[in-house]
Structures are given as C-alpha cells and as structure tokens.
Write an enzyme that holds these catalytic residues in place. Structure first.
Site, PDB file in Angstrom:
ATOM      1  N   ARG A 173      19.556  10.525  76.792  1.00  0.00           N
ATOM      2  CA  ARG A 173      20.584  11.581  76.787  1.00  0.00           C
ATOM      3  C   ARG A 173      19.949  12.962  76.575  1.00  0.00           C
ATOM      4  O   ARG A 173      20.466  13.793  75.836  1.00  0.00           O
ATOM      5  CB  ARG A 173      21.650  11.339  75.720  1.00  0.00           C
ATOM      6  CG  ARG A 173      22.167   9.918  75.659  1.00  0.00           C
ATOM      7  CD  ARG A 173      22.829   9.474  76.926  1.00  0.00           C
ATOM      8  NE  ARG A 173      23.139   8.039  76.893  1.00  0.00           N
ATOM      9  CZ  ARG A 173      23.508   7.342  77.963  1.00  0.00           C
ATOM     10  NH1 ARG A 173      23.584   7.910  79.148  1.00  0.00           N
ATOM     11  NH2 ARG A 173      23.787   6.075  77.860  1.00  0.00           N
ATOM     12  N   ASN A 215      16.617   3.415  69.799  1.00  0.00           N
ATOM     13  CA  ASN A 215      16.196   2.215  70.538  1.00  0.00           C
ATOM     14  C   ASN A 215      14.666   2.250  70.513  1.00  0.00           C
ATOM     15  O   ASN A 215      14.012   2.620  71.469  1.00  0.00           O
ATOM     16  CB  ASN A 215      16.693   2.241  71.976  1.00  0.00           C
ATOM     17  CG  ASN A 215      18.211   2.129  72.034  1.00  0.00           C
ATOM     18  OD1 ASN A 215      18.818   1.412  71.249  1.00  0.00           O
ATOM     19  ND2 ASN A 215      18.824   2.855  72.942  1.00  0.00           N
ATOM     20  N   LYS A 292      18.341   1.057  63.925  1.00  0.00           N
ATOM     21  CA  LYS A 292      19.439   0.599  64.776  1.00  0.00           C
ATOM     22  C   LYS A 292      19.176  -0.873  65.036  1.00  0.00           C
ATOM     23  O   LYS A 292      18.260  -1.225  65.774  1.00  0.00           O
ATOM     24  CB  LYS A 292      19.454   1.377  66.098  1.00  0.00           C
ATOM     25  CG  LYS A 292      20.449   0.839  67.127  1.00  0.00           C
ATOM     26  CD  LYS A 292      20.450   1.645  68.428  1.00  0.00           C
ATOM     27  CE  LYS A 292      21.424   1.055  69.445  1.00  0.00           C
ATOM     28  NZ  LYS A 292      21.472   1.819  70.700  1.00  0.00           N
ATOM     29  N   GLU A 296      23.904  -3.037  70.568  1.00  0.00           N
ATOM     30  CA  GLU A 296      23.667  -2.846  72.007  1.00  0.00           C
ATOM     31  C   GLU A 296      22.371  -3.538  72.441  1.00  0.00           C
ATOM     32  O   GLU A 296      21.547  -2.979  73.151  1.00  0.00           O
ATOM     33  CB  GLU A 296      23.637  -1.354  72.343  1.00  0.00           C
ATOM     34  CG  GLU A 296      24.921  -0.649  71.958  1.00  0.00           C
ATOM     35  CD  GLU A 296      25.008   0.796  72.440  1.00  0.00           C
ATOM     36  OE1 GLU A 296      23.971   1.468  72.453  1.00  0.00           O
ATOM     37  OE2 GLU A 296      26.116   1.227  72.804  1.00  0.00           O
ATOM     38  N   ARG A 329      22.002   2.351  60.558  1.00  0.00           N
ATOM     39  CA  ARG A 329      23.153   2.784  61.357  1.00  0.00           C
ATOM     40  C   ARG A 329      24.296   1.772  61.352  1.00  0.00           C
ATOM     41  O   ARG A 329      24.067   0.562  61.468  1.00  0.00           O
ATOM     42  CB  ARG A 329      22.733   3.057  62.807  1.00  0.00           C
ATOM     43  CG  ARG A 329      21.832   4.256  62.897  1.00  0.00           C
ATOM     44  CD  ARG A 329      21.403   4.472  64.324  1.00  0.00           C
ATOM     45  NE  ARG A 329      22.266   5.351  65.074  1.00  0.00           N
ATOM     46  CZ  ARG A 329      22.632   5.147  66.320  1.00  0.00           C
ATOM     47  NH1 ARG A 329      22.294   4.036  66.963  1.00  0.00           N
ATOM     48  NH2 ARG A 329      23.364   6.036  66.958  1.00  0.00           N
ATOM     49  N   ASP A 375      32.433   6.311  69.953  1.00  0.00           N
ATOM     50  CA  ASP A 375      31.130   6.840  70.356  1.00  0.00           C
ATOM     51  C   ASP A 375      31.208   8.304  70.807  1.00  0.00           C
ATOM     52  O   ASP A 375      31.254   8.566  72.008  1.00  0.00           O
ATOM     53  CB  ASP A 375      30.580   5.973  71.507  1.00  0.00           C
ATOM     54  CG  ASP A 375      29.101   6.198  71.722  1.00  0.00           C
ATOM     55  OD1 ASP A 375      28.469   6.837  70.897  1.00  0.00           O
ATOM     56  OD2 ASP A 375      28.580   5.699  72.744  1.00  0.00           O
ATOM     57  N   GLU A 403      26.444  14.377  74.975  1.00  0.00           N
ATOM     58  CA  GLU A 403      26.409  13.220  75.878  1.00  0.00           C
ATOM     59  C   GLU A 403      27.709  13.027  76.658  1.00  0.00           C
ATOM     60  O   GLU A 403      27.687  12.875  77.878  1.00  0.00           O
ATOM     61  CB  GLU A 403      26.099  11.967  75.055  1.00  0.00           C
ATOM     62  CG  GLU A 403      26.134  10.694  75.869  1.00  0.00           C
ATOM     63  CD  GLU A 403      25.838   9.464  75.028  1.00  0.00           C
ATOM     64  OE1 GLU A 403      25.430   9.599  73.864  1.00  0.00           O
ATOM     65  OE2 GLU A 403      26.018   8.353  75.578  1.00  0.00           O
ATOM     66  N   GLU A 521      38.639  19.269  76.089  1.00  0.00           N
ATOM     67  CA  GLU A 521      39.562  18.158  75.800  1.00  0.00           C
ATOM     68  C   GLU A 521      40.716  18.165  76.802  1.00  0.00           C
ATOM     69  O   GLU A 521      41.111  17.121  77.316  1.00  0.00           O
ATOM     70  CB  GLU A 521      40.107  18.265  74.377  1.00  0.00           C
ATOM     71  CG  GLU A 521      41.089  17.136  74.050  1.00  0.00           C
ATOM     72  CD  GLU A 521      41.643  17.198  72.632  1.00  0.00           C
ATOM     73  OE1 GLU A 521      41.832  18.310  72.110  1.00  0.00           O
ATOM     74  OE2 GLU A 521      41.892  16.125  72.051  1.00  0.00           O
ATOM     75  N   TRP A 552      32.593  -3.064  77.313  1.00  0.00           N
ATOM     76  CA  TRP A 552      32.220  -2.042  76.331  1.00  0.00           C
ATOM     77  C   TRP A 552      33.353  -1.654  75.384  1.00  0.00           C
ATOM     78  O   TRP A 552      33.137  -0.891  74.441  1.00  0.00           O
ATOM     79  CB  TRP A 552      31.651  -0.803  77.046  1.00  0.00           C
ATOM     80  CG  TRP A 552      30.400  -1.180  77.763  1.00  0.00           C
ATOM     81  CD1 TRP A 552      30.241  -1.336  79.112  1.00  0.00           C
ATOM     82  CD2 TRP A 552      29.136  -1.535  77.163  1.00  0.00           C
ATOM     83  NE1 TRP A 552      28.955  -1.747  79.398  1.00  0.00           N
ATOM     84  CE2 TRP A 552      28.258  -1.881  78.216  1.00  0.00           C
ATOM     85  CE3 TRP A 552      28.667  -1.591  75.857  1.00  0.00           C
ATOM     86  CZ2 TRP A 552      26.937  -2.280  78.001  1.00  0.00           C
ATOM     87  CZ3 TRP A 552      27.352  -1.992  75.630  1.00  0.00           C
ATOM     88  CH2 TRP A 552      26.504  -2.330  76.689  1.00  0.00           C
TER      89      TRP A 552
HETATM   90  O1  GCW Z   1      26.358   6.653  72.909  1.00  0.00           O
HETATM   91  C1  GCW Z   1      25.484   5.592  73.064  1.00  0.00           C
HETATM   92  C2  GCW Z   1      24.461   6.105  74.007  1.00  0.00           C
HETATM   93  C3  GCW Z   1      23.178   5.341  73.930  1.00  0.00           C
HETATM   94  C4  GCW Z   1      22.713   5.375  72.495  1.00  0.00           C
HETATM   95  C5  GCW Z   1      23.768   4.705  71.638  1.00  0.00           C
HETATM   96  C6  GCW Z   1      23.430   4.783  70.175  1.00  0.00           C
HETATM   97  C7  GCW Z   1      20.428   5.577  71.877  1.00  0.00           C
HETATM   98  O2  GCW Z   1      24.995   6.079  75.275  1.00  0.00           O
HETATM   99  O3  GCW Z   1      22.248   5.957  74.778  1.00  0.00           O
HETATM  100  O4  GCW Z   1      21.456   4.773  72.336  1.00  0.00           O
HETATM  101  O5  GCW Z   1      24.993   5.336  71.793  1.00  0.00           O
HETATM  102  O6  GCW Z   1      23.930   5.692  69.529  1.00  0.00           O
HETATM  103  O7  GCW Z   1      22.676   3.967  69.682  1.00  0.00           O
END
Ligand code: GCW
Length: 837
Positions: A173, A215, A292, A296, A329, A375, A403, A521, A552
C-alpha cells in the site's frame, strides 16, 4: 498546548520553487517587519555527536539561520542572559546548580520558557529536549514571538509508526515510491532519507518506527540484516527515534531450521531469545516487536492450538530483560465462506478472539487495534475491543496511508475521521470511557498504551507522493501527543509551516482539507456501508459488487430491495452486543442509531426513511452529487492560490486536484449507476442516468474503434466504452455537435491503464484543440495502485477549458493505441459554465 498566534504581519511573498522534501521543516525566511527577539547564542548541554540534545542545538542553529538569517554559535557550557539553553532537567541542574522546572515532567515531556531573547528548553530526557527545540522553532517559523512558559507531557508513551516496507524495496500500500530503507533483500547503503525521516518524525514527537511490513519476511532478522537495521537505528538515534521490527511467527522454522514454531516449545523460545539478544547487541535502544499472527494467512500460535496470549507472551518474555515491548495486532479473523449465513460477521472477530484472553497478556504487551472493526474504512464505529480489554494494554492503529481513502491521489484530511473514533464514549461500566482515554492507559489504569500509524513514505521527494497528504502525518504526531488537539488548528500550523503565512493560502487549504473527508465519504460510501472500493483488486476506485459474495466479510448484503448488515443482537450478527450496554442499546435500535452508521448496524429497504427526512436511496443520490461537486470545487479553490505558492508545488497539487475532480465523478456515477440499477428506484432530482451534456463515445461515428462492454458495467458511462481494433492501431471517433453555440469546458473520459501510453488528439472542425498521452499511471505521476483493465481505477478525465463551440461543429478524437492500452474512450462532455457532470 495549543499556542495562539499573536503576531501577524503582512506577507510579502518570496516564492521559491520547492520539492517538498523539507515538508514542514523548511525554515523559510519570514517576511520583513517582524519584531522577533532572538537569543544571541545556543547552549546545548550535551555535545556528543549522537545525542538528541546535540541535534537540538544544531537544529536551532539551522532553523534560526533559515528563518532570520542569523547564524548563532553553539557551545555546551556557559550561561548568557540572552541565550537559548537546551538540555535535560538533570543536565541543567548539573551545569547551573538548580532547575527552573517545578512541574512534573513525564518521560519525553519538556518545559519551554521563552522570555524575549532568553530561552530555556528542558526535557525530562534528551528526546524531550529535542521536542522542545522543534516546538520553539515551530513558533518562530509561524511568526509567533510570544513569551511562554509551560510544561507539556505526552498523552501516552507509545507514539509509533508502522512502515509496511518489504525487503525487496516495495511498500505494501505504498503510493509514494519505493522504500527508503530496503532494496533487493537488504538495507540500502545510503540512509540519508532515513535520517531525514527521523528528523521529521522527532519534530512531531513520534518516538519509534517499525521499519518492515507486518507481513514480515524472516530474512529481516538474519545476521546481515540485523546489522543493516542497526545502521537504520544509528541514523534514527540522534533524533530520539527508536527502531522496531515486525516478526514472522514462523521464523524458527524458516530461519532457525527448527521443526516447529510452537510458542511453548523450548527450542522456539531459545530461538527467539537468541534473536532478541543479537538485536539488542547491535541496537541497545531497540523499541520492540510488532506481530501480525494468525491473520490473513500469516502463521501464528493458533496453528498449534495455543492462544494468542501464548503467542504474545513468548516475545514479551524474551524482550522483557532488555526493556522492550510487544505490539500484538488484534487484526485476527477467519475468512467467512457463506454470506447467506445471517449470523456470520467478520466484525465480531477481534472481540471473539481477544476478550476471553483479557488479563492473560504480560505487562509489556500492547494489543494494537485498528480503529474500526473491519479495515480502515471511510466510516466505521469504534472497535468494540477497546471496551473489552480492561486488564490489557491497548493502542489504536490508524492509517496515514490512504489505502481505502484515495491512495494519496484524493485529498482526504484524516483527523476528523480519527476523532469520530477517539472521541467516542464507550460507556464501559456506565462511566465515561472515551477511546482516547482507553488507549492512553488512563481509563483502565494500564501502565502502557498509545498509538501506531501506518505510514507509507517512499523515495518520492514529497514523501507520501502528495504534498497535501503530509498534513495527515503531521497531524498524527500532534494528536498522538494530545488527542484533544483541534484538527483544524493542527492543520493551520502545518499549512503555515509548509506553505507560509499568507492568509488566503491558510484559509483556502483549511477549507479544502476540512471539507475533504466528508466529500470523500459522500462520493465513496454512505451511511456506514464502507468505502465501496474494489476490495479484490486495487482498493482504489469504485466497485461495490466486490464487497459481497466473497470470503472477506466486508459485506453490504445489497439486493434489489434492501441493503446493510443486520448487526443487532435481536435479529442479526450480534455485533452490537459487543459494546457495553448503553452503547449496545443505542446501536441495537434503528431509531437511535445515527444515520451515518445506519447500514453498518441495520439491514433496511432502500426506501427506509432517515432522520434527515430522506430515504436511504435518495441520500445516496444526493450525497454522491454533493461530494463530487465539492471535490470539483477544490480545483478553483486551489487555482486561486496561483502566485502565492511556488510553482513547483502549486502545479503538482493542481494536477492531483484535477485528477480527483474527474475521479470523484467516476465514483459518483459508478456507485449511483450500481444502486440505481439494482434498486430500480429513480433519482427524485432526475440526475442519475441523465447526462444531457455527454456524448457517449460508442454513439459517435467510429473508424478503427470498436465498442467494448466494460466490467463492472457501472465503471463506464452507459456501460460501454470504445477501444482501437488492435493494440497498435489508430482509431477515430467523430460527431457533429448539436449544442447551442457558446463557450464550454470540453472534458473527455478515458481509461488510463498500466502497461501502455496511448496518445490522443481532439480536433474541432479538423483543427487540433488539445492532445494528451494516457500515461499518468505508467510514469508514476499518480502513485495509486494501477489497473490493467478498463474499470473504476483506470477511468480518468481530462478537461480542456473554455472551448468556443458552434452548433454544427465537427468534433473528432483520434486515439493511437500503445502497449496493452487500446486508446480507450468512454465519453465526451461539453460543460456550460457552472455545470459539473
Ligand atoms: O488492509 C489490509 C491491507 C493489507 C494489510 C492488512 C493488515 C499489510 O489490505 O495489505 O497487510 O490490512 O493490516 O495486516
């Protein structure tokens, strides 16, 4: 802590080209006529090269020279009545026998006394002293020469930044170029930008940066890279910024060749103990780990049926002897296969996972919680996890990286959004429990807490890819120090420091920025239905269909008649019940749920009446038109600043505002086409689906062009675009204009794909009136994640202002394909003055 600007004086502009690298630390000369009384020398009470106090002395010298042209000498001893003395309280006491500071200073706090030319800046520690020096310079740079005397302390000890930088130099991102830290699997040799970044961060009192993506890649902690990140820590240190690292939970296997990464396994514990020792041997002031896990697809303790607390405490134990902390996290959730399951809800995950573990985390663990339950959406309720961890340290995770919020190609000033969360009262045990007081540790009397912001600065001179986006980074630091600071006043400080003291500049940027999040918004996603980006691809442009029917769990449950997630306890997913009773009750009842979160908590018909007196669908229609109009107005507002800002930054911002104006219309039309189509309910104001000033490309006379059905359909006007017959040929689209003679802004909507730079010419009666190349994504002029398709991300508008048109004129567009880009065109629009469409 907010200082009033008492002294203003006329601005006599000296507008020198600037590239943004100095951000808000430009120390630009002040206009003539000020009445500053300055110290005549600087006494910095520690002269060792890497000490923040030494940095503070240098910074004062540099700043005062830049702003006023005087070069002050720096010494480390002596006491002159008209000097600026800087050091810690202890250093001052040692040098002069007593200290003037009687207030209680906490870690990183400082005391600032300006009495004409006599200035004392004393920190609780060296970092605090440096913060104080930056504060004094900020006053001077803004023309504020007041006498002041006060102490200030941070709201919380953790004021961190998370960089999602990868070892190969890319940034997850990232919209402002490649990493300033990493390339090709290693730490870069030239760390000049890393040092400059630390300087910016210390001026906003950020005290640590986790440099690699959550990640994480296990190679970050191999012996070579530990030395490498050690070099980053070395350039951070003079600015009082500490280094932290994200960990890959499976490293014991990947790096340590163990057969397991079970957090309770003795070999695994020994592995992490050893790594931690290696890190502290190289970086004695290492800040801590960010983890983390089980998120995911990342490995984590759940793989071994261990708890998340087992995972967090593994690191907490090994790092404790060194004084480090663990940011763990809360972004843990499972994919949800079945949208048909009315009770399934990703928003429930954090509380489901973490609430049962409250009290089991070690004292040096902080649970890092994204502001909302999903998110980083344009509107979310505060995460209920903030109300469910009473015996655990917590921090809020914000995202300066936009993002889901326009990827720094749309102006969105974020503090007003953040404040909706931080100022939310969770009413834990029926007592005032603002999120801001939970995360500082105050509400539940926790020893640690604070915040982390995901920031995607890159090698771009502007850091974030956009000059105006930098207000978000600046504001993050200011808020993390004091969450009650006023968003607008922070913005104005930033504007003065970044663009100077001209009142029109300050007023205009304030107006634009404060209107920007509400506008975004309005044209992205309303009433709590989330941003409606394409969540399966780039997270940039509109694609509402992608939210539903995926694993998701960012569902809207939109069908022909109704929309929204029923998150009630009585009939839905039960999410509202995760809040303490007073709040739960409010969200449970549609009558007391605020309109702006209605679709977050309730599933309703499009004809449901809002408190505003409009139906849901009419609100969509009106809000999207209003938002796009606001974004279009930004262009003229910015243009009014021509000559008041250096050309380089003026043009750069103008380009982005023009892009945003066009893309806001793409957003508006895509979302409204979608809901108009699915609901079949007409727009009461007759706008949706009616575009009297447009000429669809597919209805023009085509030669060398063919019709192309765009997917998703709503991303193109009338669902259809035109493309050249092959990827290397030219096409023409011609039409006879049947408009009343007059002067029009002529705009063309086209698709700018990654992987090709088509060129276009616009001819009126065979005379060329404009041309362009569809290259803005390929040359990185806009840093958003690009698309290789004709869709809501690539849809772009170019405008040729003030074109005189006569009825019966012939308009021709010639498109030459290039690369994968078949010179795609959507429509032409001839806009009379005042019309936005
Ligand atoms: O919002 C999502 C993003 C991922 C990100 C994830 C997170 C780094 O699209 O790219 O991973 O959250 O916050 O872990």
């Amino acid at each position: 802590m907010m200082l009033k600007l008492l002294h203003y004086f006329p601005f006599i502009g000296l507008v020198v080209a600037e590239n943004g690298l100095q951000a808000w630390l430009r120390y630009a000369p002040l206009p003539q006529g000020h009445n500053a009384r300055l110290p005549s020398s600087i006494i910095a009470l520690n002269s060792s090269t890497n000490s923040p106090v030494n940095t503070a002395g240098q910074e004062l010298q540099k700043g005062i020279q830049g702003i006023f042209g005087n070069r002050l000498s720096i010494s480390s001893i002596g006491k002159a009545p008209s000097s600026a003395v800087i050091g810690t309280v202890a250093q001052f006491q040692e040098a002069f026998g007593s200290s003037p500071v009687h207030n209680q200073l906490e870690e990183d706090g400082f005391w600032l006394s300006v009495n004409g030319s006599t200035v004392q800046i004393l920190g609780q520690n060296e970092r605090g002293a440096l913060y104080g020096a930056f504060e004094y310079l900020s006053m001077l740079a803004q023309g504020n020469f007041s006498n002041v005397e006060y102490a200030t302390n941070p709201a919380a000890p953790v004021r961190w930044i998370n960089s999602w930088d990868n070892m190969d130099g890319s940034i997850t991102r990232g919209f402002g170029g490649n990493s300033i830290f990493f390339a090709d699997g290693h730490v870069v040799s030239n760390l000049t930008r890393a040092a400059e970044y630390a300087r910016l961060l210390s001026s906003i009192r950020v005290n640590a940066v986790v440099v690699n993506d959550v990640n994480a890649n296990f190679t970050t902690i191999n012996p070579e890279n530990i030395q490498g990140v050690g070099r980053i820590a070395d350039v951070f240190r003079p600015y009082g910024v500490q280094l932290g690292l994200s960990l890959d939970f499976a490293s014991p296997m990947e790096l340590g060749n163990l057969s397991t990464y079970d957090p309770l396994d003795p070999g695994v514990i020994a592995f992490w103990g050893d790594i931690t020792q290696q890190i502290y041997a190289r970086i004695p002031d290492f800040a801590g780990y960010l983890v983390k896990a089980d998120s995911e697809g990342t490995p984590g303790p759940l793989v071994y049926n261990r708890t998340l607390a087992d995972g967090a405490n593994l690191f907490a134990n090994v790092i404790k002897p060194f004084g480090g902390i663990v940011m763990y996290r809360a972004f843990v959730y499972n994919q949800l296969p079945d949208e048909g399951d009315w009770k399934a809800d990703r928003a429930n995950a954090a509380v489901d996972f973490f609430h049962p573990l409250d009290g089991q985390f070690d004292d040096n663990v902080i649970i890092q919680i994204k502001y909302g339950p999903i998110d980083f959406q344009v509107r979310e309720p505060a995460s209920p996890l903030f109300a469910n961890l009473l015996e655990t340290n917590t921090a809020i995770e914000l995202q300066v990286a936009q993002e889901y919020l326009g990827q720094q190609c749309h102006l969105v000033y974020l503090p007003p959004l953040w404040r909706t969360i931080l100022d939310f009262d969770l009413r834990v045990q029926n007592q005032s429990s603002f999120v801001r007081d939970v995360i500082t540790g105050e509400r539940f009397k926790r020893p640690l807490g604070g915040s982390a912001a995901v920031v995607n600065v890159g090698l771009n001179d502007t850091w974030l890819g956009s000059h105006l986006a930098m207000s978000n980074l600046y504001a993050y630091g200011r808020l993390a120090w004091d969450w009650t600071s006023d968003s607008e006043m922070i913005l104005q400080d930033w504007t003065r420091l970044t663009f100077g003291l001209d009142k029109t500049v300050i007023d205009t940027i304030t107006q634009m920025s404060m209107a920007s999040w509400p506008a975004y918004e309005n044209y992205s996603g309303n009433l709590g239905e989330q941003t409606l980006n394409d969540i399966l691809y780039t997270h940039f442009g509109p694609n509402p269909q992608t939210l539903d029917n995926t694993v998701w769990g960012q569902w809207t449950r939109a069908d022909h008649a109704s929309i929204g997630m029923d998150r009630t306890v009585s009939n839905g997913t039960g999410f509202s019940g995760q809040y303490p009773p007073e709040v739960a009750e409010m969200f449970e009842d549609i009558e007391t749920t605020p309109d702006n979160l209605l679709l977050w908590f309730h599933h309703v018909n499009y004809t449901q009446m809002l408190k505003s007196g409009k139906t849901v669908i009419q609100h969509f229609y009106d809000a999207h038109y209003e938002g796009a109009e606001t974004a279009n107005n930004f262009v003229a507002m910015w243009q009014s600043l021509k000559g008041k800002i250096d050309d380089e930054r003026f043009e750069d911002v103008l380009f982005r505002q023009v892009f945003q104006a066009g893309h806001a219309i793409v957003w508006r039309d895509s979302i409204l086409n979608f809901y108009h189509n699915i609901s079949g309910i007409p727009d009461g104001a007759g706008r949706v689906g009616h575009h009297p000033f447009r000429i669809e490309a597919e209805s023009m006379e085509l030669s060398g062009y063919q019709r192309y059905v765009v997917s998703p359909f709503e991303a193109a006007s009338n669902a259809i675009a035109i493309v050249t017959l092959t990827n290397s040929t030219t096409g023409t689209a011609t039409t006879v204009l049947n408009f009343t003679s007059g002067v029009y802004d002529l705009a063309v909507n086209y698709f700018d794909l990654y992987g090709g730079n088509s060129s276009y010419q616009v001819l009126l009666n065979q005379k060329m009136i404009g041309q362009w190349v569809g290259n803005i994504v390929d040359i990185g002029k806009l840093g958003h994640t690009p698309s290789i398709y004709l869709d809501g991300h690539s849809a772009t508008r170019i405008t040729f202002p003030q074109v005189p048109i006569k009825k019966g004129d012939t308009l021709k567009i010639v498109g030459q394909a290039n690369g994968v880009e078949p010179a795609p065109l959507d429509y032409v629009v001839l806009l009379p003055a005042g019309v936005i469409d």
